[in-house]
Design a protein around this motif. Structure first.
Motif, PDB file in Angstrom:
ATOM      1  N   ALA A 140       0.835  -1.205   0.000  1.00 50.37           N
ATOM      2  CA  ALA A 140       0.000   0.000   0.000  1.00 50.37           C
ATOM      3  C   ALA A 140       0.867   1.252   0.000  1.00 50.37           C
ATOM      4  N   ALA A 141       1.891   1.254   0.854  1.00 56.20           N
ATOM      5  CA  ALA A 141       2.799   2.402   0.919  1.00 56.20           C
ATOM      6  C   ALA A 141       3.552   2.572  -0.393  1.00 56.20           C
ATOM      7  N   GLU A 142       3.997   1.486  -0.964  1.00 55.30           N
ATOM      8  CA  GLU A 142       4.707   1.551  -2.244  1.00 55.30           C
ATOM      9  C   GLU A 142       3.799   2.085  -3.343  1.00 55.30           C
ATOM     10  N   ALA A 143       2.541   1.667  -3.333  1.00 55.70           N
ATOM     11  CA  ALA A 143       1.584   2.154  -4.329  1.00 55.70           C
ATOM     12  C   ALA A 143       1.332   3.646  -4.154  1.00 55.70           C
ATOM     13  N   GLY A 144       1.320   4.096  -2.906  1.00 57.18           N
ATOM     14  CA  GLY A 144       1.133   5.518  -2.638  1.00 57.18           C
ATOM     15  C   GLY A 144       2.274   6.348  -3.184  1.00 57.18           C
ATOM     16  N   VAL A 145       3.494   5.885  -2.992  1.00 60.88           N
ATOM     17  CA  VAL A 145       4.667   6.586  -3.509  1.00 60.88           C
ATOM     18  C   VAL A 145       4.627   6.646  -5.035  1.00 60.88           C
ATOM     19  N   ALA A 146       4.287   5.522  -5.656  1.00 66.79           N
ATOM     20  CA  ALA A 146       4.235   5.460  -7.119  1.00 66.79           C
ATOM     21  C   ALA A 146       3.152   6.389  -7.672  1.00 66.79           C
ATOM     22  N   ALA A 147       1.998   6.411  -7.027  1.00 68.54           N
ATOM     23  CA  ALA A 147       0.906   7.275  -7.475  1.00 68.54           C
ATOM     24  C   ALA A 147       1.262   8.741  -7.310  1.00 68.54           C
ATOM     25  N   LEU A 148       1.971   9.044  -6.239  1.00 67.25           N
ATOM     26  CA  LEU A 148       2.398  10.422  -5.988  1.00 67.25           C
ATOM     27  C   LEU A 148       3.379  10.865  -7.072  1.00 67.25           C
ATOM     28  N   GLU A 149       4.268   9.977  -7.459  1.00 70.11           N
ATOM     29  CA  GLU A 149       5.244  10.297  -8.502  1.00 70.11           C
ATOM     30  C   GLU A 149       4.561  10.541  -9.850  1.00 70.11           C
ATOM     31  N   PRO A 154      -6.385  12.659  -5.805  1.00 71.70           N
ATOM     32  CA  PRO A 154      -6.708  11.944  -4.560  1.00 71.70           C
ATOM     33  C   PRO A 154      -7.455  10.635  -4.781  1.00 71.70           C
ATOM     34  N   GLY A 155      -8.437  10.650  -5.685  1.00 74.95           N
ATOM     35  CA  GLY A 155      -9.219   9.443  -5.939  1.00 74.95           C
ATOM     36  C   GLY A 155      -8.371   8.306  -6.465  1.00 74.95           C
ATOM     37  N   GLU A 156      -7.563   8.597  -7.484  1.00 76.94           N
ATOM     38  CA  GLU A 156      -6.708   7.570  -8.071  1.00 76.94           C
ATOM     39  C   GLU A 156      -5.636   7.122  -7.083  1.00 76.94           C
ATOM     40  N   LEU A 157      -5.081   8.073  -6.367  1.00 76.15           N
ATOM     41  CA  LEU A 157      -4.037   7.767  -5.391  1.00 76.15           C
ATOM     42  C   LEU A 157      -4.525   6.746  -4.386  1.00 76.15           C
ATOM     43  N   TRP A 158      -5.689   6.992  -3.799  1.00 76.98           N
ATOM     44  CA  TRP A 158      -6.197   6.098  -2.758  1.00 76.98           C
ATOM     45  C   TRP A 158      -6.800   4.821  -3.330  1.00 76.98           C
ATOM     46  N   ARG A 159      -7.272   4.861  -4.563  1.00 79.08           N
ATOM     47  CA  ARG A 159      -7.695   3.607  -5.207  1.00 79.08           C
ATOM     48  C   ARG A 159      -6.510   2.682  -5.385  1.00 79.08           C
ATOM     49  N   ASP A 160      -5.382   3.247  -5.809  1.00 79.93           N
ATOM     50  CA  ASP A 160      -4.172   2.444  -5.975  1.00 79.93           C
ATOM     51  C   ASP A 160      -3.680   1.892  -4.639  1.00 79.93           C
ATOM     52  N   ALA A 200      -5.883  -4.374   8.355  1.00 76.90           N
ATOM     53  CA  ALA A 200      -5.137  -3.262   7.762  1.00 76.90           C
ATOM     54  C   ALA A 200      -5.837  -2.747   6.509  1.00 76.90           C
ATOM     55  N   VAL A 201      -6.448  -3.652   5.747  1.00 75.32           N
ATOM     56  CA  VAL A 201      -7.216  -3.238   4.565  1.00 75.32           C
ATOM     57  C   VAL A 201      -8.385  -2.344   4.981  1.00 75.32           C
ATOM     58  N   LEU A 202      -9.056  -2.711   6.064  1.00 75.96           N
ATOM     59  CA  LEU A 202     -10.167  -1.898   6.556  1.00 75.96           C
ATOM     60  C   LEU A 202      -9.694  -0.504   6.958  1.00 75.96           C
ATOM     61  N   ILE A 203      -8.527  -0.437   7.586  1.00 82.42           N
ATOM     62  CA  ILE A 203      -7.963   0.855   7.979  1.00 82.42           C
ATOM     63  C   ILE A 203      -7.687   1.705   6.739  1.00 82.42           C
ATOM     64  N   LEU A 204      -7.104   1.086   5.721  1.00 81.47           N
ATOM     65  CA  LEU A 204      -6.815   1.810   4.471  1.00 81.47           C
ATOM     66  C   LEU A 204      -8.098   2.303   3.810  1.00 81.47           C
ATOM     67  N   LYS A 205      -9.123   1.480   3.822  1.00 77.43           N
ATOM     68  CA  LYS A 205     -10.396   1.887   3.217  1.00 77.43           C
ATOM     69  C   LYS A 205     -10.999   3.073   3.956  1.00 77.43           C
TER      70      LYS A 205
END
Length: 213
Positions: A140-149, A154-160, A200-205
């Motif tokens: 999840a953290a890695e996906a966040g970094v990649a989306a930020l780059e 916001p929508g796409e970032l958190w979907r990823d 952890a998935v629930l927390i992310l959601k």
């Protein structure tokens, strides 16, 4: 900005608490297969305590880092299981990260996500593939970094982020646990989703619902 950010974190913990409570039985069922069947109750008590404590807070002058510090202390006091120190350390790491930021914008959100992941890794001495909550948090953290780059919105970032976390949690079904109580089962832990990864998935959601709103 910081006042609004503190309120946003309060909303985040409220949403996490509500979602964990709604899925308590599901988490307990998962834990019943490979653990002590108490993960749902433990998580509900921990995040419920955090939400209750924050409800008494005055956000007029409260910094975002202070919200995370409070969450760490309250969660640790409410949860005696191994999950308590893991998330307490994670939230303290996040608090330290937020101290150095001016805003909980997309970059700040990803930095917080990374800090939570690092905190859990440092405290639990785990890694991806151990069949733990890190199998959700790390991708999840890695996906966040990649989306930020990619400068995603916001929508796409958190979907990823949530999609990566969900995939990571699902992958624990084919893993043999090497840490925690489930490790005692050895090969018998195969075929079961790790309850920590599922929560952890629930927390992310919950985070996604608040930050995309």
């Amino acid at each position: 900005m910081q006042e609004n950010d503190a309120r946003k974190l309060n909303q985040m913990f409220n949403r996490i608490s509500n979602l964990i409570a709604a899925e308590k039985d599901y988490l307990t069922e998962l834990d019943g297969a490979i653990g002590d069947a108490d993960h749902g109750i433990t998580m509900m008590l921990g995040f419920g305590a955090v939400a209750s404590e924050l409800a008494r807070s005055d956000f007029e002058d409260l910094l975002p880092s202070a919200v995370m510090t409070t969450a760490a202390s309250v969660f640790l006091n409410a949860v005696g299981a191994s999950t308590g120190p893991l998330y307490a350390t994670a939230f303290l790491r996040a608090a330290k990260t937020l101290e150095a930021r001016q805003s909980l914008d997309a970059a700040g959100q990803v930095a917080m996500l990374q800090a939570i992941t690092v905190g859990i890794q440092e405290r639990g001495k785990g890694q991806r593939g151990d069949k733990t909550m890190l199998d959700t948090w790390i991708p999840a953290a890695e996906a966040g970094v990649a989306a930020l780059e990619r400068e995603s919105g916001p929508g796409e970032l958190w979907r990823d982020i949530t999609a990566a976390g969900e995939s990571g949690a699902a992958a624990t079904r084919s893993m043999v646990a090497v840490r925690g109580r489930a490790a005692r089962l050895g090969e018998r832990s195969l075929g079961h989703v790790d309850p920590g990864a599922a929560s952890a998935v629930l927390i992310l959601k919950a985070m996604a619902e608040v930050f995309v709103d």
